[in-house]
Scaffold this motif. Sequence first.
Motif, PDB file in Angstrom:
ATOM      1  N   ALA A 201      23.493  47.803   4.724  1.00 49.28           N
ATOM      2  CA  ALA A 201      23.630  48.180   3.314  1.00 49.28           C
ATOM      3  C   ALA A 201      22.631  49.262   2.929  1.00 49.28           C
ATOM      4  O   ALA A 201      22.151  49.307   1.786  1.00 49.28           O
ATOM      5  CB  ALA A 201      23.464  46.959   2.419  1.00 49.28           C
ATOM      6  N   GLY A 202      22.335  50.124   3.877  1.00 46.74           N
ATOM      7  CA  GLY A 202      21.427  51.217   3.585  1.00 46.74           C
ATOM      8  C   GLY A 202      19.962  50.842   3.565  1.00 46.74           C
ATOM      9  O   GLY A 202      19.119  51.662   3.176  1.00 46.74           O
ATOM     10  N   CYS A 203      19.659  49.596   3.940  1.00 45.63           N
ATOM     11  CA  CYS A 203      18.259  49.155   3.960  1.00 45.63           C
ATOM     12  C   CYS A 203      17.673  49.387   5.351  1.00 45.63           C
ATOM     13  O   CYS A 203      18.128  48.781   6.329  1.00 45.63           O
ATOM     14  CB  CYS A 203      18.156  47.671   3.600  1.00 45.63           C
ATOM     15  N   SER A 204      16.697  50.257   5.453  1.00 48.34           N
ATOM     16  CA  SER A 204      16.073  50.554   6.742  1.00 48.34           C
ATOM     17  C   SER A 204      14.612  50.905   6.543  1.00 48.34           C
ATOM     18  O   SER A 204      14.166  51.206   5.435  1.00 48.34           O
ATOM     19  CB  SER A 204      16.799  51.704   7.455  1.00 48.34           C
ATOM     20  N   ALA A 205      13.901  50.850   7.623  1.00 40.47           N
ATOM     21  CA  ALA A 205      12.478  51.199   7.608  1.00 40.47           C
ATOM     22  C   ALA A 205      12.146  51.903   8.907  1.00 40.47           C
ATOM     23  O   ALA A 205      12.783  51.664   9.946  1.00 40.47           O
ATOM     24  CB  ALA A 205      11.620  49.956   7.435  1.00 40.47           C
TER      25      ALA A 205
ATOM     26  N   LYS B  80      17.725  41.387   2.931  1.00 40.88           N
ATOM     27  CA  LYS B  80      16.272  41.382   3.021  1.00 40.88           C
ATOM     28  C   LYS B  80      15.782  42.750   3.453  1.00 40.88           C
ATOM     29  O   LYS B  80      16.477  43.494   4.166  1.00 40.88           O
ATOM     30  CB  LYS B  80      15.806  40.318   4.009  1.00 40.88           C
ATOM     31  N   ALA B  81      14.605  43.088   2.996  1.00 39.91           N
ATOM     32  CA  ALA B  81      14.051  44.404   3.304  1.00 39.91           C
ATOM     33  C   ALA B  81      13.780  44.533   4.801  1.00 39.91           C
ATOM     34  O   ALA B  81      13.315  43.590   5.458  1.00 39.91           O
ATOM     35  CB  ALA B  81      12.772  44.623   2.518  1.00 39.91           C
ATOM     36  N   ALA B  82      14.109  45.688   5.335  1.00 44.64           N
ATOM     37  CA  ALA B  82      13.848  45.943   6.750  1.00 44.64           C
ATOM     38  C   ALA B  82      12.364  46.186   6.970  1.00 44.64           C
ATOM     39  O   ALA B  82      11.670  46.735   6.113  1.00 44.64           O
ATOM     40  CB  ALA B  82      14.655  47.142   7.225  1.00 44.64           C
ATOM     41  N   VAL B  83      11.893  45.759   8.120  1.00 42.11           N
ATOM     42  CA  VAL B  83      10.499  45.958   8.494  1.00 42.11           C
ATOM     43  C   VAL B  83      10.462  46.548   9.902  1.00 42.11           C
ATOM     44  O   VAL B  83      11.070  46.006  10.824  1.00 42.11           O
ATOM     45  CB  VAL B  83       9.702  44.644   8.458  1.00 42.11           C
ATOM     46  N   ALA B  84       9.766  47.650  10.048  1.00 43.99           N
ATOM     47  CA  ALA B  84       9.603  48.282  11.365  1.00 43.99           C
ATOM     48  C   ALA B  84       8.130  48.272  11.735  1.00 43.99           C
ATOM     49  O   ALA B  84       7.286  48.721  10.960  1.00 43.99           O
ATOM     50  CB  ALA B  84      10.133  49.708  11.348  1.00 43.99           C
ATOM     51  N   GLU B  85       7.846  47.754  12.914  1.00 36.52           N
ATOM     52  CA  GLU B  85       6.464  47.691  13.392  1.00 36.52           C
ATOM     53  C   GLU B  85       6.418  48.235  14.824  1.00 36.52           C
ATOM     54  O   GLU B  85       6.761  47.529  15.777  1.00 36.52           O
ATOM     55  CB  GLU B  85       5.937  46.257  13.337  1.00 36.52           C
TER      56      GLU B  85
ATOM     57  N   GLY C 191       5.952  48.190  20.374  1.00 42.51           N
ATOM     58  CA  GLY C 191       6.740  47.472  19.381  1.00 42.51           C
ATOM     59  C   GLY C 191       6.264  46.039  19.222  1.00 42.51           C
ATOM     60  O   GLY C 191       5.924  45.376  20.203  1.00 42.51           O
ATOM     61  N   THR C 192       6.225  45.563  17.958  1.00 46.18           N
ATOM     62  CA  THR C 192       5.785  44.183  17.695  1.00 46.18           C
ATOM     63  C   THR C 192       6.732  43.459  16.753  1.00 46.18           C
ATOM     64  O   THR C 192       6.417  42.362  16.292  1.00 46.18           O
ATOM     65  CB  THR C 192       4.368  44.193  17.083  1.00 46.18           C
ATOM     66  N   ASN C 193       7.893  44.035  16.459  1.00 48.14           N
ATOM     67  CA  ASN C 193       8.829  43.411  15.522  1.00 48.14           C
ATOM     68  C   ASN C 193       9.382  42.091  16.047  1.00 48.14           C
ATOM     69  O   ASN C 193       9.567  41.910  17.256  1.00 48.14           O
ATOM     70  CB  ASN C 193       9.996  44.341  15.222  1.00 48.14           C
ATOM     71  N   THR C 194       9.690  41.196  15.102  1.00 48.39           N
ATOM     72  CA  THR C 194      10.325  39.918  15.448  1.00 48.39           C
ATOM     73  C   THR C 194      11.550  39.644  14.584  1.00 48.39           C
ATOM     74  O   THR C 194      12.260  38.669  14.818  1.00 48.39           O
ATOM     75  CB  THR C 194       9.332  38.751  15.277  1.00 48.39           C
ATOM     76  N   GLY C 195      11.808  40.466  13.584  1.00 48.58           N
ATOM     77  CA  GLY C 195      12.946  40.240  12.688  1.00 48.58           C
ATOM     78  C   GLY C 195      14.278  40.565  13.333  1.00 48.58           C
ATOM     79  O   GLY C 195      14.363  41.313  14.308  1.00 48.58           O
ATOM     80  N   SER C 196      15.353  39.997  12.756  1.00 48.99           N
ATOM     81  CA  SER C 196      16.704  40.196  13.309  1.00 48.99           C
ATOM     82  C   SER C 196      17.356  41.412  12.664  1.00 48.99           C
ATOM     83  O   SER C 196      18.287  41.300  11.855  1.00 48.99           O
ATOM     84  CB  SER C 196      17.557  38.948  13.089  1.00 48.99           C
ATOM     85  N   PHE C 197      16.879  42.585  13.016  1.00 52.89           N
ATOM     86  CA  PHE C 197      17.440  43.842  12.527  1.00 52.89           C
ATOM     87  C   PHE C 197      18.070  44.595  13.691  1.00 52.89           C
ATOM     88  O   PHE C 197      17.951  44.201  14.862  1.00 52.89           O
ATOM     89  CB  PHE C 197      16.340  44.712  11.883  1.00 52.89           C
ATOM     90  N   ASN C 198      18.731  45.684  13.358  1.00 55.15           N
ATOM     91  CA  ASN C 198      19.211  46.600  14.385  1.00 55.15           C
ATOM     92  C   ASN C 198      18.135  47.651  14.613  1.00 55.15           C
ATOM     93  O   ASN C 198      17.686  48.304  13.659  1.00 55.15           O
ATOM     94  CB  ASN C 198      20.519  47.263  13.960  1.00 55.15           C
ATOM     95  N   TYR C 199      17.750  47.823  15.882  1.00 57.23           N
ATOM     96  CA  TYR C 199      16.609  48.682  16.178  1.00 57.23           C
ATOM     97  C   TYR C 199      17.036  49.902  16.975  1.00 57.23           C
ATOM     98  O   TYR C 199      18.007  49.883  17.750  1.00 57.23           O
ATOM     99  CB  TYR C 199      15.551  47.912  16.974  1.00 57.23           C
TER     100      TYR C 199
END
Length: 208
Positions: A82-86, A14-19, A35-43
């Motif tokens: 997989a190289g997907c970042s924002a 899934k596409a990364a989202v940075a807020e 910061g307001t992110n809620t997704g399960s990404f590496n920050y």
Amino acid sequence: GCSSSKPVSVKVNKAAVAEAGNPDSVCNGSSITIGTNTGSFNYSWQPAKNLSDPNSAVTTLIPSGYTKDTIVKYFLTADAGAGCSAIDSVSIKIKKSPVVTINPVKPEICSGNSITVTEQGADNYQWSPYQYINTNTGNKVIITPPASTNYQVTGSFINGCTNTLSFIATVRPDAIAAFTPDVYTSCAPYNLKDIIQVASHPEANTNY
């Protein structure tokens, strides 16, 4: 033509989202959440200085050491693999805070007397409590407490930042010197040290 096929599995991340949030301001020494992110990404936050957790989607900024109003831009990177970042950024205005000091540092007076206390380090001042003080504003006040009293002075800048200093104005009771007996009759010569008794006041507020 001859042909063949083979199924291939393709994992789509899934596409990364940075807020990073909206621009804001904070006084030096205070705190603010960014910061307001809620997704399960590496920050990852940059710069990481003064952040409670630079690897969290939402973190607390507690700036320190700023002696003038400064705008700092914080960058948040969200990595989905997989190289997907924002990347997103937010500008935070860090405002200088007053450092209030008084002179004398430890005010002491004798009972019934007054003392002038001078403050510095801010643009405006507010005193409390208002009892036994000639004014509750300004950088110079005269206090006349009947007993030791805890005072607070809050200094503020026009940028809205404040700082409060607490101190005790100590009141020393009057010294008492007494001689026993009041009348002494004897043939000369005699030693005064043998007949004078020093009566010390409580709190030892005396020198003889």
